[in-house]
Write a protein that holds these residues in place. Structure first.
Motif, short mmCIF file in Angstrom:
data_model
loop_
_atom_site.label_atom_id
_atom_site.label_comp_id
_atom_site.label_asym_id
_atom_site.label_seq_id
_atom_site.Cartn_x
_atom_site.Cartn_y
_atom_site.Cartn_z
N PRO A 75 0.80 -1.23 0.00
CA PRO A 75 0.00 0.00 0.00
C PRO A 75 0.83 1.28 0.00
CG PRO A 75 -0.20 -1.14 2.12
CD PRO A 75 0.53 -2.06 1.19
N LYS A 76 2.02 1.25 0.60
CA LYS A 76 2.84 2.46 0.61
C LYS A 76 3.24 2.85 -0.81
CE LYS A 76 7.36 4.13 1.88
NZ LYS A 76 8.67 3.69 2.39
N ILE A 78 1.77 1.86 -3.65
CA ILE A 78 0.58 2.19 -4.45
C ILE A 78 0.11 3.61 -4.13
CG2 ILE A 78 -1.82 1.57 -4.96
CD1 ILE A 78 -1.05 -1.33 -4.01
N ALA A 79 0.02 3.95 -2.83
CA ALA A 79 -0.45 5.28 -2.45
C ALA A 79 0.52 6.36 -2.94
CB ALA A 79 -0.62 5.38 -0.93
N THR A 80 1.82 6.08 -2.92
CA THR A 80 2.81 7.03 -3.45
C THR A 80 2.54 7.29 -4.93
OG1 THR A 80 4.47 6.26 -1.89
CG2 THR A 80 5.28 7.42 -3.84
N ILE A 83 -0.81 9.44 -5.35
CA ILE A 83 -0.61 10.85 -4.98
C ILE A 83 0.17 11.58 -6.06
CG2 ILE A 83 0.55 12.41 -3.36
CD1 ILE A 83 0.04 10.34 -1.16
N ASN A 87 -1.17 14.70 -8.27
CA ASN A 87 -0.48 15.99 -8.12
C ASN A 87 0.02 16.50 -9.46
OD1 ASN A 87 -0.87 16.08 -5.39
ND2 ASN A 87 1.22 15.57 -4.82
N THR A 121 -19.11 10.15 -15.01
CA THR A 121 -19.69 11.49 -15.00
C THR A 121 -18.93 12.47 -14.11
OG1 THR A 121 -21.84 10.49 -15.39
CG2 THR A 121 -21.85 12.77 -14.64
N LEU A 122 -18.70 12.10 -12.84
CA LEU A 122 -18.05 13.05 -11.94
C LEU A 122 -16.61 13.34 -12.34
CD1 LEU A 122 -19.40 12.08 -8.40
CD2 LEU A 122 -20.02 14.05 -9.80
N TRP A 125 -16.77 15.85 -15.23
CA TRP A 125 -17.12 17.18 -14.69
C TRP A 125 -15.93 17.78 -13.94
CZ3 TRP A 125 -20.61 20.81 -15.40
CH2 TRP A 125 -21.79 20.48 -16.07
N GLU A 126 -15.23 16.93 -13.21
CA GLU A 126 -14.05 17.41 -12.48
C GLU A 126 -13.06 18.04 -13.46
OE1 GLU A 126 -12.25 14.48 -9.92
OE2 GLU A 126 -10.53 15.78 -9.55
N ILE A 129 -14.37 21.46 -14.69
CA ILE A 129 -14.25 22.50 -13.66
C ILE A 129 -12.80 22.92 -13.51
CG2 ILE A 129 -14.53 22.99 -11.20
CD1 ILE A 129 -16.96 20.99 -11.32
N ARG A 130 -11.88 21.93 -13.43
CA ARG A 130 -10.46 22.27 -13.29
C ARG A 130 -9.94 23.01 -14.52
NH1 ARG A 130 -7.88 19.94 -8.82
NH2 ARG A 130 -8.99 18.16 -7.95
N CYS A 134 -16.35 24.94 -17.98
CA CYS A 134 -17.72 24.41 -17.95
C CYS A 134 -18.81 25.44 -18.22
CB CYS A 134 -17.99 23.53 -16.72
SG CYS A 134 -18.03 24.35 -15.18
N GLU A 145 -23.82 8.19 -17.67
CA GLU A 145 -25.20 8.63 -17.46
C GLU A 145 -26.16 7.92 -18.40
OE1 GLU A 145 -25.00 13.10 -15.86
OE2 GLU A 145 -25.59 12.88 -17.95
N ILE B 83 -13.81 18.54 -5.47
CA ILE B 83 -12.53 19.21 -5.77
C ILE B 83 -12.15 20.15 -4.62
CG2 ILE B 83 -11.42 20.92 -7.26
CD1 ILE B 83 -13.10 19.86 -9.58
N LEU B 122 -5.39 2.27 1.54
CA LEU B 122 -4.69 3.26 0.70
C LEU B 122 -4.93 4.69 1.16
CD1 LEU B 122 -5.05 1.82 -2.93
CD2 LEU B 122 -3.03 1.85 -1.47
N TRP B 125 -2.61 5.25 4.18
CA TRP B 125 -1.24 5.42 3.69
C TRP B 125 -1.06 6.77 3.02
CZ3 TRP B 125 3.36 3.37 4.42
CH2 TRP B 125 3.44 2.10 5.02
#
Lengths: 224, 224
Positions: A75-76, A78-80, A83, A87, A121-122, A125-126, A129-130, A134, A145, B83, B122, B125
């Motif tokens: 998990p360490k 995978i989470a790295t 992230i 980012n 969908t989300l 949309w994300e 927006i970023r 939109c 949908e 977000i 996850l 972590w």
């Protein structure tokens, strides 16, 4: 008479493939720093195979990668990877340089604008927006949908219904011949293929128009 | 003789409740700007009810909130909330001011350190990596991995097994009386209750020691 424009999203309004590629590359490097003992080449090869098998919307690419290379769930690492991927992707995400000005131009002509996109969908949309685009769109239509995605003509017809327009009143813009241009054209929409993203090398197209940049689009719509 | 320290994570090593509260507040404001017509008070009331019903690890709080207040699923508003929540939470996330120095102090005494936490592996972590404290811990044990969480003594026993230590060799540090202190003490570990987070007002405790700040911990361990 043209009354609206329907757009694909990824690799049509922003550089999806390129950002994803760079984010994955940085994620792999970070995972190697966190203890994934492999070469960058080997990691990329295995990851690409997983993406090919499970699709790019699959949410556990890095889980599968670590399982394949280490033989167990770490998990360490995978989470790295997750992230770093997010980012990098969020910090790079922006529209093509001429996306916003072209959308303003089309809106100033009184056209309805819509997005017709495969995906969750989300998540879609994300991105909108970023990308800060939109407010331009009257309709955002996703495969999740509707329950059916590209290249099904039913999905494109659903898009036309939501826009409340007939096929001959709409220009469809997308980067993929098989999933965008062919089904849109089969319904009678005017089609514009944009040469962006990972499929841009193959220039063969049955589209009514092809463009290298969105800034060419308002001129085409004007002519129609 | 004490050979190791097992820590709870949320509200023990960093200010989880406070950051979540501030991130939710900003998310609600952003959702109202995006078209969620309600008062901040009403939105908070409904959201708190959803969190109470579904738990804080439920992943669709904002979906349920929008459904409850608007009567239908509005992906633009939901995505705006998600977000904003993540942006604010990640930008605020940091250890308590004395967490890192206390961990360094404990490591310098040659102690084994571990985390025993409820939650999705996850996600936990991810917090440790973003907090930059994961290199301190020899073991990170989550309820998702074990299949059973706090307050089950089996989960705490599993933590001891992973640390390869006997109960009397371990100090357990947590913020919650019912889910941390009672089960840890029942197995025979030394217990330290830390008064942080939303349960800090109730100072009644059966813990061997209680502290207001992690900086007090090395002194207690020294005495033991």
């Amino acid at each position: 008479m043209i009354k609206g424009v329907l757009f694909d999203l990824d690799d049509t309004l922003y550089n999806s493939s390129e950002f994803a590629r760079r984010a994955r590359k940085e994620a792999l490097k970070a995972m190697m720093d966190a203890g994934l003992h492999t070469s960058e080449e080997e990691a990329e090869k295995v990851l690409n195979r997983i993406i090919l098998q499970k699709g790019s919307n699959y949410s556990m690419h890095f889980n599968d990668l670590v399982k394949a290379l280490k033989g167990y769930h770490d998990p360490k690492i995978i989470a790295t990877g997750i992230i770093t991927y997010h980012n990098v992707k969020f910090s790079l995400l922006r529209p093509f340089p001429d996306t916003t000005s072209s959308l303003i131009n089309l809106k100033s002509k009184g056209l309805k604008l819509g997005i017709l996109t495969d995906g969750v969908t989300l998540k879609q949309w994300e991105k909108l927006i970023r990308l800060s685009i939109c407010p331009f769109f009257d309709e955002v239509i996703t495969s999740e949908e509707f329950g059916l995605g590209k290249p099904y003509p039913e999905f494109f017809q659903h898009g036309l219904n939501k826009m409340d327009l007939k096929p001959e009143e709409v220009v469809y813009v997308g980067d993929r011949e098989d999933r965008d241009i062919i089904p849109a054209k089969s319904l009678g929409m005017k089609t514009v293929r944009i040469f962006k993203g990972k499929y841009s090398d193959n220039k063969e197209t049955i589209a009514d128009y092809s463009i290298n940049s969105l800034s060419e689009l308002p001129i085409i719509v004007e002519k129609l």
